[in-house]
Design an enzyme around this catalytic site. Structure first.
Site, PDB file in Angstrom:
ATOM      1  N   LYS A  84       0.815  -1.219   0.000  1.00 21.14           N
ATOM      2  CA  LYS A  84       0.000   0.000   0.000  1.00 21.14           C
ATOM      3  C   LYS A  84       0.850   1.271   0.000  1.00 21.14           C
ATOM      4  CE  LYS A  84      -4.169  -2.086   1.944  1.00 21.14           C
ATOM      5  NZ  LYS A  84      -3.687  -3.460   2.207  1.00 21.14           N
TER       6      LYS A  84
HETATM    7  C1  LIG Z   1      -4.402  -4.610   1.654  1.00 18.89           C
HETATM    8  C2  LIG Z   1      -3.650  -5.899   1.645  1.00 18.89           C
HETATM    9  C3  LIG Z   1      -4.033  -6.991   0.819  1.00 18.89           C
HETATM   10  C4  LIG Z   1      -5.266  -6.955  -0.054  1.00 18.89           C
HETATM   11  O1  LIG Z   1      -5.122  -6.079  -1.149  1.00 18.89           O
HETATM   12  P1  LIG Z   1      -6.421  -5.580  -1.937  1.00 18.89           P
HETATM   13  O2  LIG Z   1      -5.950  -4.525  -2.852  1.00 18.89           O
HETATM   14  O3  LIG Z   1      -7.366  -5.035  -0.882  1.00 18.89           O
HETATM   15  O4  LIG Z   1      -7.006  -6.751  -2.632  1.00 18.89           O
HETATM   16  C5  LIG Z   1      -3.248  -8.134   0.809  1.00 18.89           C
HETATM   17  N1  LIG Z   1      -2.152  -8.242   1.610  1.00 18.89           N
HETATM   18  C6  LIG Z   1      -1.766  -7.231   2.425  1.00 18.89           C
HETATM   19  C7  LIG Z   1      -0.575  -7.414   3.289  1.00 18.89           C
HETATM   20  C8  LIG Z   1      -2.489  -6.031   2.478  1.00 18.89           C
HETATM   21  O5  LIG Z   1      -2.110  -5.042   3.300  1.00 18.89           O
END
Ligand SMILES: *Cc1c(COP(=O)(O)O)cnc(C)c1O
Length: 441
Positions: free
Chosen positions: A107
């Site tokens: 993210k």
């Molecule tokens: C947010 C997140 C996900 C999921 O990603 P999406 O874009 O919501 O499908 C998977 N793994 C981790 C570690 C995350 O922080």
């Protein structure tokens, strides 16, 4: 470039509006009205280009009409101050490691890009640098740290992170309460839903909105989800074996895989995709039956994927139905011909982490484990699989050590957060208190 809403009942928006508002007026998600294919020469040369240059080319296709190209290049280069390397785990299976950013999860890429694009628009479009933008974000842990660190030190923006007191892990809390500067952590005496409610009420409150400019940094924002396409292009460039690549994405809200699918529409040579789920299997069921039945999420080991009604499902359907032109059956058929799924229990996640560690020495986090296992089960002869390792295993150190019998090292940048001094503003879950606080700022 203009942006339309997946619900089709809101006015068309330009990029700056889509970024500042996040969600369209009809509560639909913004979609770019065109997805440009990148030229053949780009794909031929990609293997010799740097990550930043590849990303700049991808960014230009989306944002090049709305952001001047020098500005966009600075923005991309400043976002990607860390690598997203592809690491070989075993024959034909590679990990796309997305945890080398400041908060050790994927993210970071979207949050950093969004912060810089928002600053660009406040400085250039409105021409008024005193116009402070206030970002409100409710978090159950990981989103708060990515957003807080992505926006840290970005001029003209102040971030308020609301989190439930005593409900986030020490590691997570340290990543947004020790920063200071333009980041304020608000420790709410309640649960995550209370934090979410306070933020939503603030957005709807006329008096507050007249007093200060409020915006959200939600993951459905186009400036957070589209930049995630950058690392898929880079991964394919680094593997350099175009035709039979299978991209496997551990998915929760489906923003990450959605950006990969946009990349595919731009011509990225990926043969097919796998959406790996934990026990929250709404998308998996949709692939099997054609029916989309959202339900309450259940708690799992891979908790960032505990989503019972993934918001970006609407984007995937909109993309493959060509904005509603195709029937539900035709759309389902197109989706299943490109994307397959899987769903794993916590026991299967543990077993996979142990198997991979024993056979290869690679330490998976619980989210990446779903992706790795899907490739082990679904990869066909001749195919090369890449799964996203979406977070560093040290972010889940207690669980990982318990499952693997290890004592994994905590990377220095994570340890540094934990040494920082916690600063937070205590808050009741009563909206009037929160409003009074914001009005006093
Ligand atoms: C947010 C997140 C996900 C999921 O990603 P999406 O874009 O919501 O499908 C998977 N793994 C981790 C570690 C995350 O922080």
């Amino acid at each position: 470039m203009k942006y339309y809403s997946t619900n089709g009942k809101a006015p068309i928006a330009d990029l700056s509006k889509a970024v500042v508002k996040g969600l369209a007026e009809d509560r639909g998600l913004y979609m770019p009205e065109r997805i440009k294919t990148l030229p053949k020469e780009f794909y031929e040369n990609m293997g010799t280009m740097t990550f930043q240059d590849i990303a700049y080319n991808v960014a230009s296709a989306f944002f090049g009409e709305d952001v001047d190209l020098d500005g966009l290049q600075d923005l991309v280069y400043d976002t990607l101050r860390f690598d997203c390397p592809v690491v070989k785990v075993e024959d034909n299976i590679y990990a796309l490691e997305l945890f080398h950013g400041p908060t050790l999860a994927f993210k970071d890429v979207g949050a950093r890009f969004m912060a810089r694009l928002l600053r660009y628009f406040t400085q250039n479009t409105q021409g008024n640098q005193n116009n402070l933008i206030n970002v409100l974000v409710a978090t159950s842990g990981d989103t708060g740290s990515a957003v807080a660190n992505g926006f840290l030190g970005v001029e003209g923006i102040h971030v308020y992170v609301l989190y439930p007191k005593g409900k986030v892990s020490h590691i997570q809390e340290s990543q947004f309460t020790t920063l200071g500067r333009n980041i304020t952590a608000i420790e709410v005496d309640g649960v995550f839903d209370d934090c979410q409610r306070l933020v939503k009420s603030a957005f709807m409150d006329d008096e507050l909105n007249a007093h200060m400019q409020l915006t959200s940094a939600n993951s459905i924002n186009v400036a957070r989800f589209l930049p995630q396409a950058f690392y898929y292009f880079n991964a394919v460039a680094r593997i350099n074996k175009p035709s039979d690549i299978v991209m496997c994405v551990p998915s929760g809200n489906f923003g990450n895989i959605c950006s990969a699918l946009f990349g595919h529409e731009m011509g990225l040579p990926v043969k097919r995709f796998i959406a790996a789920n934990n026990a929250n299997d709404v998308f998996y069921q949709y692939l099997k039956t054609g029916q989309y039945n959202p339900k309450a999420s259940v708690q799992t080991l891979a908790n960032a994927m505990d989503v019972g009604d993934p918001s970006n499902f609407a984007r995937i359907v909109n993309l493959y139905s060509e904005n509603g032109k195709l029937t539900a059956e035709e759309t389902h058929q197109r989706i299943t011909s490109l994307i397959s799924g899987c769903t794993y229990s916590d026991d299967q996640i543990r077993e996979t982490m142990r198997q991979c560690y024993a056979d290869t020495g690679y330490v998976l986090d619980p989210h990446g484990a779903c992706g790795y296992r899907a490739l082990k089960e679904q990869l066909k002869p001749g195919e090369v699989g890449i799964f996203c390792e979406t977070a560093h295993p040290a972010k889940f150190k207690e669980k990982v050590d318990e499952i693997l019998g290890t004592d994994i090292e905590i990377p220095e940048r994570l340890a540094a957060f934990m040494r920082g001094e916690k600063q937070s503003v205590p808050m009741s879950k009563d909206f009037d208190d929160f409003k009074k606080y914001l009005l006093s700022q």
